[in-house]
Design an enzyme around this catalytic site. Structure first.
Site, PDB file in Angstrom:
ATOM      1  N   ARG A 225      94.515  26.045   3.897  1.00 40.83           N
ATOM      2  CA  ARG A 225      95.039  26.649   3.666  1.00 40.83           C
ATOM      3  C   ARG A 225      96.000  26.533   4.622  1.00 40.83           C
ATOM      4  O   ARG A 225      96.260  26.434   5.627  1.00 40.83           O
ATOM      5  CB  ARG A 225      93.925  27.712   4.569  1.00 40.83           C
ATOM      6  CG  ARG A 225      92.216  27.217   3.689  1.00 40.83           C
ATOM      7  CD  ARG A 225      92.637  28.700   2.516  1.00 40.83           C
ATOM      8  NE  ARG A 225      91.373  28.630   1.612  1.00 40.83           N
ATOM      9  CZ  ARG A 225      90.886  27.789   0.446  1.00 40.83           C
ATOM     10  NH1 ARG A 225      92.077  27.031   0.221  1.00 40.83           N
ATOM     11  NH2 ARG A 225      89.314  28.308  -0.105  1.00 40.83           N
ATOM     12  N   HIS A 273      99.934  25.699  -5.165  1.00 42.71           N
ATOM     13  CA  HIS A 273      98.385  26.106  -4.664  1.00 42.71           C
ATOM     14  C   HIS A 273      97.650  25.163  -5.822  1.00 42.71           C
ATOM     15  O   HIS A 273      97.064  25.963  -6.871  1.00 42.71           O
ATOM     16  CB  HIS A 273      98.399  27.140  -4.893  1.00 42.71           C
ATOM     17  CG  HIS A 273      96.878  26.798  -4.220  1.00 42.71           C
ATOM     18  ND1 HIS A 273      96.352  28.486  -3.330  1.00 42.71           N
ATOM     19  CD2 HIS A 273      95.399  26.814  -4.483  1.00 42.71           C
ATOM     20  CE1 HIS A 273      94.745  28.335  -2.823  1.00 42.71           C
ATOM     21  NE2 HIS A 273      94.811  27.133  -3.198  1.00 42.71           N
TER      22      HIS A 273
END
Length: 310
Positions: A225, A273
């Site tokens: 994250r 991502h």
């Protein structure tokens, strides 16, 4: 009849409808699956952030919200969510993460960039990578994904240390916990891989102080994250040589803005991502099995601890 609402957006519905129906059929359940069911009749919600449901209040009959993502930070604090929440743990997601993490650790371990970007006629003899057994890797986060990645690196003979907020046991990994354990795990590490959840307790876990604990010239790999890292401290560590490189797949703002200093920095690799993705075929089996368990009165798998945030 068990009523199952898919609330993860039209694009995902197109990907998930067929494999989810196949997985549900295999359970033998009598069910209705759709994207537009009356809220008061819904038994289970299959959920991803960004879909049409953000208020769970109308779902008075719902027995669980079944997430399609491993991370739950965007929903776990919802004041309208009173139903049990399950996160996604499936072998497709795990295998993808193991492959991505291993690939990027090995890239830096072997010094592959030197040769990819060194096709200039200069023979760089004598640049021989050390053996993995002489290099310490710190895995921050020992959940399903972190533990699997750590064990893969152990199989390659890296000296793997892992850290979690609470005590964990992972075969072949030197495990640490708590604040003191964090410093021990990071101390003199040459690689840091971040696979922690995004919680108030884990934000900026890599900061100016903790980056200073690493061996000079270390590498950071973050598929976890974005908020786990203090961006300014990371850039400063790269500029001073404390870090050699950072490979980042997740960011505080996504997509990463075009003017962000990560893009042009020679010590940063940005990937969009893509470290791992929930695969409809494997995730559908997990969802269907949890619904089967719920209908049989069994404990649901991968329940989220709302207080801990994961």
């Amino acid at each position: 009849m068990t009523q199952i609402l898919f609330t993860a957006g039209a694009e995902r519905w197109a990907q998930y409808e067929a494999p989810l129906r196949a997985a549900l059929d295999a359970t033998g359940l009598d069910y209705a699956l759709g994207t537009d069911l009356p809220a008061e009749k819904v038994d289970y919600l299959v959920y991803a952030p960004g879909g049409p449901v953000s208020d769970f209040t109308p779902f008075t009959r719902a027995k669980a919200v079944l997430g399609l993502w491993a991370g739950v930070e965007s929903i776990v604090t919802s004041e309208t969510l009173t139903q049990p929440l399950c996160r996604m743990v499936d072998d497709g997601l795990t295998d993808g993460m193991v492959e991505w993490v291993t690939g990027h650790v090995m890239r830096h371990h072997l010094g592959i960039d030197t040769h990819i970007h060194g096709q200039d006629g200069h023979w760089r003899g004598g640049i021989v990578p050390p053996l993995a057994r002489g290099r310490k890797v710190c895995m921050l986060g020992l959940g399903a994904l972190g533990a699997a990645c750590a064990q893969q690196l152990v199989s390659l003979k890296f000296d793997v240390h892992g850290w979690a907020r609470s005590a964990k046991t992972v075969e072949g990994v030197t495990c640490h916990e708590g604040e003191a354990g964090l410093d021990q795990a990071l101390s003199a590490a040459e690689f840091v891989v971040l696979l922690l959840p995004d919680t108030a307790a884990t934000q900026n876990v890599l900061n100016a102080r903790t980056l200073g604990l690493l061996k000079r010239g270390a590498f950071v790999v973050n598929p976890g994250r974005g908020p786990l890292i203090d961006d300014e401290a990371l850039l400063a560590a790269l500029d001073t040589g404390q870090l050699a490189h950072a490979t980042l797949d997740v960011f505080r703002e996504e997509p990463l803005p075009a003017d962000h200093p990560f893009w042009p920095h020679p010590g940063v690799t940005v990937t969009p991502h893509i470290a791992s993705e929930t695969r409809p075929e494997t995730a559908s089996v997990v969802i269907a099995d949890n619904i089967r368990r719920g209908e049989a009165g069994l404990e649901l798998l991968h329940l989220v601890d709302r207080a801990a945030g994961y």
